[in-house]
Design an enzyme around this catalytic site. Structure first.
Site, PDB file in Angstrom:
ATOM      1  N   VAL A 119       0.836  -1.201   0.000  1.00 33.44           N
ATOM      2  CA  VAL A 119       0.000   0.000   0.000  1.00 33.44           C
ATOM      3  C   VAL A 119       0.871   1.251   0.000  1.00 33.44           C
ATOM      4  CG1 VAL A 119      -1.765   1.287   1.283  1.00 33.44           C
ATOM      5  CG2 VAL A 119      -1.859  -1.212   1.201  1.00 33.44           C
ATOM      6  N   GLU A 120       1.935   1.223   0.781  1.00 34.05           N
ATOM      7  CA  GLU A 120       2.775   2.406   0.952  1.00 34.05           C
ATOM      8  C   GLU A 120       3.623   2.711  -0.282  1.00 34.05           C
ATOM      9  OE1 GLU A 120       3.047   4.664   3.140  1.00 34.05           O
ATOM     10  OE2 GLU A 120       2.103   3.953   4.974  1.00 34.05           O
ATOM     11  N   SER A 121       4.277   1.703  -0.827  1.00 35.03           N
ATOM     12  CA  SER A 121       5.307   1.967  -1.835  1.00 35.03           C
ATOM     13  C   SER A 121       5.297   0.998  -3.002  1.00 35.03           C
ATOM     14  CB  SER A 121       6.684   1.889  -1.162  1.00 35.03           C
ATOM     15  OG  SER A 121       6.914   0.572  -0.668  1.00 35.03           O
TER      16      SER A 121
END
Length: 515
Positions: A119-121
């Site tokens: 989700v983040e990166s």
């Protein structure tokens, strides 16, 4: 009453005193053949479940309930419609997912958190967001330092996957405690900060409203962040049903972390490990330059099948061979800063190596300088080379090279060149809020170089050497450009005089030159 006992096969017969039994009966009883009960075979023990794929290990340990919420369903459908995204992400995750899962299970925290880097990166350790967050777990600089990650010219712990993973899980556990053991609140706080989540909870409490995540008034990004993770967990858990293919990841270590003990050139380390430099640097994205940091850390992530050979080769090598040294003779006009920039190092390193306390250096004396063993361009994942590639991507018809001067900001440079701050930042590997440094080199892409440029203009680049008596106005008139264009193209300060010999770059319409 007298009792008599007769021992019979399979038990004891009890006779009362008024009962009798003749000898023949006893004989028959004693000599009767023993009846062996049938042997019932024991049920075989179930075969142990052997998990060979980390994704399956994650699926079997998922426990977070997936609610029937609109945003969860929307993100689930998006992942299903874009299977290539998860296929690409699962390949990127291969070196480190086992390590992350092991750490989650050791801490006994939800296995679903292993999916947060997606989700983040999108599992890209080089990811850098508009909010100045970096790395697999997208740490900002202040939060990274708060949780013990180092950051300097040589090294950025936010991109060091093992170090950043430990820091991220420390942060998540801290937030779990601050949010009274509510994991959805903790995950939301990881995205937006604990203050916003706690204040939203307190507000709902005062209003007599529910305080579950779905009832809180949070920033739009955070309201989507948690549903995205839950949707991802649901899709991963049921990947086969949704036709999602994840690249298998062996349920065993694929890398080993080795502390080499001192600064080492990454190309030298790659040679010792018998692997390409780019492959080693890809596993160690925290290193910004051509070597580990002089002051550490000196940890290297190496493939398991290369680790033993690397350690043996390292032990058989003198520590003095780990860096390449240059003996530099100081010339007139040199400064520590200029020398450091030329040889891709820092003034602190040169001072330390040469036992220099200030900035004074003497012409004719020599300095020892640690330098890259190979051409700096071969260190393709270094900060300089990654920036060069990003700045070299064509975004428009014309490219302006701009050097930052005192007082500049991304905002005023963007405004002067009629581009967006977000564009200017992205072209130069920055976030819009990142500060500029005097002397920093930026690229600006534009479809219109000069104020008087038209569709019929024939634009050419002219490198002009300033002569004695020249002024901005005189040069501008000579090439039929504006003074403001000259200032903009060269990052000049209108309050400072031009110097003879100074080189200027001009973009001129050759059909309108006054020469």
């Amino acid at each position: 009453m007298r009792l008599s006992f007769i021992f019979l096969a399979g038990g004891i017969a009890l006779l009362t005193g008024c009962q009798s039994i003749d000898s023949e009966q006893v004989k028959q009883t004693v000599t009767a053949p023993l009846v062996t009960p049938p042997v019932v075979p024991e049920a075989p023990l179930p075969a142990p479940i052997i998990i060979t794929d980390v994704w399956e290990r994650i699926r079997m340990n998922m426990q977070m309930p997936i609610p029937d919420e609109k945003l969860v369903n929307q993100y689930r459908d998006w992942y299903i419609r874009h299977p290539e995204h998860l296929a690409r992400v699962s390949e990127r995750a291969e070196p480190f997912m086992y390590l992350i899962v092991e750490e989650l299970e050791r801490r006994n925290i939800p296995i679903e958190l292993a999916l947060l880097p997606i989700v983040e990166s999108a599992f890209d350790p080089f990811a850098y967001s508009h909010g100045a967050a970096s790395g697999l777990w997208q740490f900002t600089s202040p939060m990274a330092r708060h949780f013990g990650l180092q950051m300097n010219w040589w090294y950025d712990g936010r991109r060091d996957v093992p170090a950043a993973t430990s820091a991220a899980l420390d942060m998540l556990q801290y937030l779990h405690g601050k949010t009274d053991g509510n994991w959805l609140h903790a995950i939301a706080a990881y995205n937006t900060g604990e203050g916003r989540v706690l204040n939203a909870v307190k507000y709902n409490q005062r209003k007599g409203k529910n305080t579950d995540f779905w009832s809180l008034d949070l920033p739009r990004e955070t309201e989507r962040y948690v549903p995205q993770l839950l949707a991802l967990a649901e899709v991963i858990k049921n990947a086969d049903n949704y036709g999602i293919t994840l690249a298998p990841i062996g349920n065993k270590p694929s890398v080993e972390i080795i502390d080499v003990g001192s600064q080492i050139d990454l190309s030298f380390a790659a040679d010792l490990a018998d692997m390409p430099l780019s492959s080693l640097h890809k596993l160690n994205p925290g290193y910004n330059r051509w070597s580990t940091s002089p002051d550490g850390p000196h940890r290297l992530v190496v493939p398991v099948d290369k680790a033993q050979g690397f350690k043996l080769a390292l032990a058989d090598t003198d520590s003095s061979e780990r860096l390449h040294w240059l003996r530099y003779k100081i010339k007139s006009g040199d400064s520590l800063g200029l020398i450091a920039h030329k040889y891709h190092t820092t003034t602190d390193v040169i001072r330390s190596v040469n036992n220099i306390k200030g900035n004074t250096i003497v012409t004719g004396k020599h300095l020892l300088i640690p330098v890259a063993a190979k051409n700096p361009e071969l260190y393709s994942l270094s900060s300089d080379q990654r920036l060069a590639r990003k700045q070299g991507v064509k975004r428009a018809n014309y490219k302006i090279n701009y050097q930052v001067k005192s007082g500049d900001s991304l905002w005023n440079i963007a405004r002067a060149n009629n581009v967006k701050v977000s564009q200017l930042a992205a072209w130069n590997g920055m976030a819009p809020k990142d500060p500029l440094k005097v002397g920093q080199k930026l690229v600006i892409w534009t479809n219109k170089l000069a104020q008087n440029q038209t569709q019929s203009s024939v634009m050419r680049t002219v490198n002009y050497k300033v002569h004695s008596g020249d002024s901005l106005a005189r040069i501008a008139d000579k090439f039929n450009v504006t003074v403001s264009d000259l200032l903009r193209w060269n990052g000049l300060d209108s309050k400072k005089y031009l110097q003879p010999g100074q080189m200027l770059k001009l973009y001129v319409d050759v059909t309108k030159m006054n020469v």
